[in-house]
Scaffold this motif. Structure first.
Motif, PDB file in Angstrom:
ATOM      1  N   THR A  25     -23.342  -0.194 112.504  1.00  0.00           N
ATOM      2  CA  THR A  25     -22.170  -1.019 112.217  1.00  0.00           C
ATOM      3  C   THR A  25     -21.923  -1.156 110.724  1.00  0.00           C
ATOM      4  O   THR A  25     -20.785  -1.381 110.301  1.00  0.00           O
ATOM      5  CB  THR A  25     -22.290  -2.410 112.873  1.00  0.00           C
ATOM      6  N   ASP A  26     -22.971  -0.994 109.912  1.00  0.00           N
ATOM      7  CA  ASP A  26     -22.774  -0.968 108.465  1.00  0.00           C
ATOM      8  C   ASP A  26     -21.977   0.256 108.033  1.00  0.00           C
ATOM      9  O   ASP A  26     -21.384   0.277 106.937  1.00  0.00           O
ATOM     10  CB  ASP A  26     -24.117  -0.970 107.731  1.00  0.00           C
ATOM     11  N   LEU A  27     -21.978   1.296 108.847  1.00  0.00           N
ATOM     12  CA  LEU A  27     -21.257   2.520 108.514  1.00  0.00           C
ATOM     13  C   LEU A  27     -19.812   2.496 108.984  1.00  0.00           C
ATOM     14  O   LEU A  27     -19.053   3.411 108.680  1.00  0.00           O
ATOM     15  CB  LEU A  27     -21.944   3.734 109.164  1.00  0.00           C
ATOM     16  N   LEU A  28     -19.433   1.463 109.726  1.00  0.00           N
ATOM     17  CA  LEU A  28     -18.134   1.452 110.398  1.00  0.00           C
ATOM     18  C   LEU A  28     -17.208   0.380 109.845  1.00  0.00           C
ATOM     19  O   LEU A  28     -17.662  -0.686 109.432  1.00  0.00           O
ATOM     20  CB  LEU A  28     -18.331   1.177 111.892  1.00  0.00           C
ATOM     21  N   PRO A  29     -15.886   0.638 109.868  1.00  0.00           N
ATOM     22  CA  PRO A  29     -14.932  -0.440 109.573  1.00  0.00           C
ATOM     23  C   PRO A  29     -14.769  -1.335 110.791  1.00  0.00           C
ATOM     24  O   PRO A  29     -14.843  -0.879 111.922  1.00  0.00           O
ATOM     25  CB  PRO A  29     -13.633   0.321 109.283  1.00  0.00           C
ATOM     26  N   LYS A  30     -14.570  -2.626 110.554  1.00  0.00           N
ATOM     27  CA  LYS A  30     -14.265  -3.532 111.650  1.00  0.00           C
ATOM     28  C   LYS A  30     -12.823  -3.307 112.105  1.00  0.00           C
ATOM     29  O   LYS A  30     -12.031  -2.671 111.429  1.00  0.00           O
ATOM     30  CB  LYS A  30     -14.450  -4.991 111.217  1.00  0.00           C
ATOM     31  N   LYS A  31     -12.486  -3.843 113.267  1.00  0.00           N
ATOM     32  CA  LYS A  31     -11.129  -3.729 113.755  1.00  0.00           C
ATOM     33  C   LYS A  31     -10.145  -4.313 112.739  1.00  0.00           C
ATOM     34  O   LYS A  31     -10.338  -5.414 112.216  1.00  0.00           O
ATOM     35  CB  LYS A  31     -10.959  -4.487 115.077  1.00  0.00           C
ATOM     36  N   GLU A  32      -9.096  -3.561 112.454  1.00  0.00           N
ATOM     37  CA  GLU A  32      -7.986  -4.016 111.616  1.00  0.00           C
ATOM     38  C   GLU A  32      -8.427  -4.406 110.217  1.00  0.00           C
ATOM     39  O   GLU A  32      -7.807  -5.232 109.551  1.00  0.00           O
ATOM     40  CB  GLU A  32      -7.267  -5.205 112.270  1.00  0.00           C
ATOM     41  N   GLU A  33      -9.502  -3.822 109.760  1.00  0.00           N
ATOM     42  CA  GLU A  33      -9.954  -4.065 108.394  1.00  0.00           C
ATOM     43  C   GLU A  33     -10.151  -2.739 107.690  1.00  0.00           C
ATOM     44  O   GLU A  33     -10.491  -1.736 108.305  1.00  0.00           O
ATOM     45  CB  GLU A  33     -11.285  -4.833 108.369  1.00  0.00           C
ATOM     46  N   ASN A  34      -9.936  -2.740 106.386  1.00  0.00           N
ATOM     47  CA  ASN A  34     -10.231  -1.559 105.588  1.00  0.00           C
ATOM     48  C   ASN A  34     -11.693  -1.586 105.208  1.00  0.00           C
ATOM     49  O   ASN A  34     -12.209  -2.601 104.745  1.00  0.00           O
ATOM     50  CB  ASN A  34      -9.370  -1.524 104.323  1.00  0.00           C
ATOM     51  N   PHE A  35     -12.369  -0.481 105.396  1.00  0.00           N
ATOM     52  CA  PHE A  35     -13.799  -0.398 105.073  1.00  0.00           C
ATOM     53  C   PHE A  35     -13.975  -0.154 103.587  1.00  0.00           C
ATOM     54  O   PHE A  35     -13.370   0.734 103.027  1.00  0.00           O
ATOM     55  CB  PHE A  35     -14.431   0.742 105.875  1.00  0.00           C
ATOM     56  N   VAL A  36     -14.784  -0.973 102.947  1.00  0.00           N
ATOM     57  CA  VAL A  36     -15.052  -0.844 101.521  1.00  0.00           C
ATOM     58  C   VAL A  36     -16.478  -0.373 101.330  1.00  0.00           C
ATOM     59  O   VAL A  36     -17.423  -1.044 101.731  1.00  0.00           O
ATOM     60  CB  VAL A  36     -14.845  -2.182 100.784  1.00  0.00           C
ATOM     61  N   ILE A  37     -16.674   0.808 100.721  1.00  0.00           N
ATOM     62  CA  ILE A  37     -18.012   1.357 100.484  1.00  0.00           C
ATOM     63  C   ILE A  37     -18.674   0.585  99.348  1.00  0.00           C
ATOM     64  O   ILE A  37     -18.022   0.158  98.394  1.00  0.00           O
ATOM     65  CB  ILE A  37     -17.906   2.848 100.137  1.00  0.00           C
ATOM     66  N   LEU A  38     -19.959   0.396  99.471  1.00  0.00           N
ATOM     67  CA  LEU A  38     -20.717  -0.203  98.383  1.00  0.00           C
ATOM     68  C   LEU A  38     -20.687   0.695  97.163  1.00  0.00           C
ATOM     69  O   LEU A  38     -20.399   1.884  97.240  1.00  0.00           O
ATOM     70  CB  LEU A  38     -22.174  -0.399  98.802  1.00  0.00           C
ATOM     71  N   ASP A  39     -20.987   0.137  96.018  1.00  0.00           N
ATOM     72  CA  ASP A  39     -21.148   0.941  94.815  1.00  0.00           C
ATOM     73  C   ASP A  39     -22.117   2.084  95.065  1.00  0.00           C
ATOM     74  O   ASP A  39     -23.118   1.927  95.736  1.00  0.00           O
ATOM     75  CB  ASP A  39     -21.695   0.037  93.689  1.00  0.00           C
ATOM     76  N   LYS A  40     -21.835   3.270  94.542  1.00  0.00           N
ATOM     77  CA  LYS A  40     -22.647   4.455  94.822  1.00  0.00           C
ATOM     78  C   LYS A  40     -24.082   4.324  94.321  1.00  0.00           C
ATOM     79  O   LYS A  40     -24.948   5.082  94.709  1.00  0.00           O
ATOM     80  CB  LYS A  40     -21.997   5.693  94.195  1.00  0.00           C
ATOM     81  N   ASN A  41     -24.338   3.348  93.449  1.00  0.00           N
ATOM     82  CA  ASN A  41     -25.703   3.138  92.986  1.00  0.00           C
ATOM     83  C   ASN A  41     -26.541   2.349  93.997  1.00  0.00           C
ATOM     84  O   ASN A  41     -27.743   2.228  93.856  1.00  0.00           O
ATOM     85  CB  ASN A  41     -25.702   2.393  91.638  1.00  0.00           C
ATOM     86  N   THR A  42     -25.877   1.803  95.017  1.00  0.00           N
ATOM     87  CA  THR A  42     -26.593   1.024  96.019  1.00  0.00           C
ATOM     88  C   THR A  42     -27.342   1.946  96.961  1.00  0.00           C
ATOM     89  O   THR A  42     -26.804   2.950  97.402  1.00  0.00           O
ATOM     90  CB  THR A  42     -25.606   0.156  96.829  1.00  0.00           C
ATOM     91  N   ALA A  43     -28.586   1.601  97.270  1.00  0.00           N
ATOM     92  CA  ALA A  43     -29.411   2.456  98.140  1.00  0.00           C
ATOM     93  C   ALA A  43     -28.709   2.705  99.462  1.00  0.00           C
ATOM     94  O   ALA A  43     -28.256   1.790 100.117  1.00  0.00           O
ATOM     95  CB  ALA A  43     -30.769   1.803  98.381  1.00  0.00           C
ATOM     96  N   GLY A  44     -28.608   3.970  99.836  1.00  0.00           N
ATOM     97  CA  GLY A  44     -28.043   4.349 101.115  1.00  0.00           C
ATOM     98  C   GLY A  44     -26.539   4.434 101.161  1.00  0.00           C
ATOM     99  O   GLY A  44     -25.965   4.779 102.184  1.00  0.00           O
TER     100      GLY A  44
END
Length: 312
Positions: free
Chosen positions: A180-199
């Motif tokens: 679920t951390d990899l997925l956008p929620k319903k009707e929400e835009n998914f925001v990726i963590l900063d690329k320096n964040t692990a994973g």
């Protein structure tokens, strides 16, 4: 800080590791038997290098027999993969505890926190959790395990079938949280963590569908009910089904079946999942694992698609 108890653990582990009672290539995953020492059971498993101090910051009753601990991890180099476990070295407890994470790697990366859910038993580490553990206590932890969910950018993304029995929900819930951390929620835009964040480089690589079949003896032992219901509501690709093996009454509105997971339930899951592109993770009592494996093989699932660990 590495305590004398932790140094003794490292020494003991070096001695136990020579036992190598199982193949390192094993890809089989299960609840650990209390008749064997945790270090012996996991002697052949990969362990990460970092032994970190951690502070218990929250203790919660998840059910009448399960306590959930939240630990603040001190060493920023400490990490784990969804589905893995920790060795936990407890002050004045000679035995090393082995507990699966029930939180996602992202929670650790963002907040420095991880969760463990511990079933009540007479095994010294579990007994300590239920009788003496409190906020502010310091422990030492080290992560490990050879079966986990850790999608890579260039890998084909399989569907997931998660089969949980009792407290075996822990590592599978960690995997589900990672999904679920990899997925956008319903009707929400998914925001990726900063690329320096692990994973963070994995966050756009999620499975197409996920089905969880979760069995417990009584409804009180179906832990994480609220969180699982929210996941189903928020993520259209997630489906959860519940089974009770010893209780016929219901206290909640969960769609519960009063029986064990059977062949038809597995077949029904593959109406949602791509059978040839599904990875199956199992965690539960040994008889359940053996039964699920037999059903899966009979349903045409390849042995390489079925993941669990046996340490005996």
């Amino acid at each position: 800080m590495i305590t004398n108890h932790c140094l003794k653990y490292i020494s003991n582990f070096s001695r136990v590791s020579f036992l190598r009672i199982a193949s390192k290539a094993s890809t089989r995953f299960c609840v650990r038997r209390m008749s064997l020492d945790h270090l012996q059971r996991t002697a052949s498993n990969t362990r990460h290098n970092v032994v970190s101090g951690a502070t218990v910051v929250k203790v919660k009753d998840e059910s009448s027999t399960v306590k959930k601990l939240t630990l603040k991890v001190h060493d920023k180099r400490f990490f784990f993969k969804a589905g893995q476990w920790v060795d936990m070295m407890i002050p004045k407890v000679e035995k090393v505890g082995g507990f699966s994470m029930c939180s996602s790697p992202r929670k650790l990366a963002q907040d420095g926190l991880l969760d463990l859910a511990v079933k009540k038993s007479n095994h010294p580490p579990a007994h300590w959790v239920h009788t003496q553990c409190r906020e502010g206590i310091e422990v030492n932890i080290r992560s490990g395990g050879d079966t986990f969910y850790d999608p890579k950018p260039d890998d084909p993304q399989p569907d997931l079938l998660l089969l949980a029995g009792g407290i075996g929900i822990n590592p599978l819930y960690s995997i589900l949280c990672h999904v679920t951390d990899l997925l956008p929620k319903k009707e929400e835009n998914f925001v990726i963590l900063d690329k320096n964040t692990a994973g963070a480089d994995n966050f756009d690589h999620a499975p197409n569908k996920v089905c969880l079949l979760y069995s417990a003896s009584v409804e009180d032992e179906l832990i994480f009910q609220r969180e699982l219901s929210e996941a189903v509501e928020q993520y259209p690709c997630v489906d959860c089904q519940y089974f009770l093996t010893r209780e016929t009454t219901q206290k909640t509105s969960l769609p519960v079946k009063n029986r064990r997971i059977n062949h038809q339930d597995i077949q029904d899951s593959f109406r949602r999942l791509r059978k040839e592109k599904t990875m199956v993770y199992i965690c539960g009592p040994s008889p359940m694992i053996e039964t699920m494996e037999t059903i899966l093989l009979g349903a045409g699932i390849g042995q390489q698609q079925i993941l669990f660990e046996k340490w005996w």
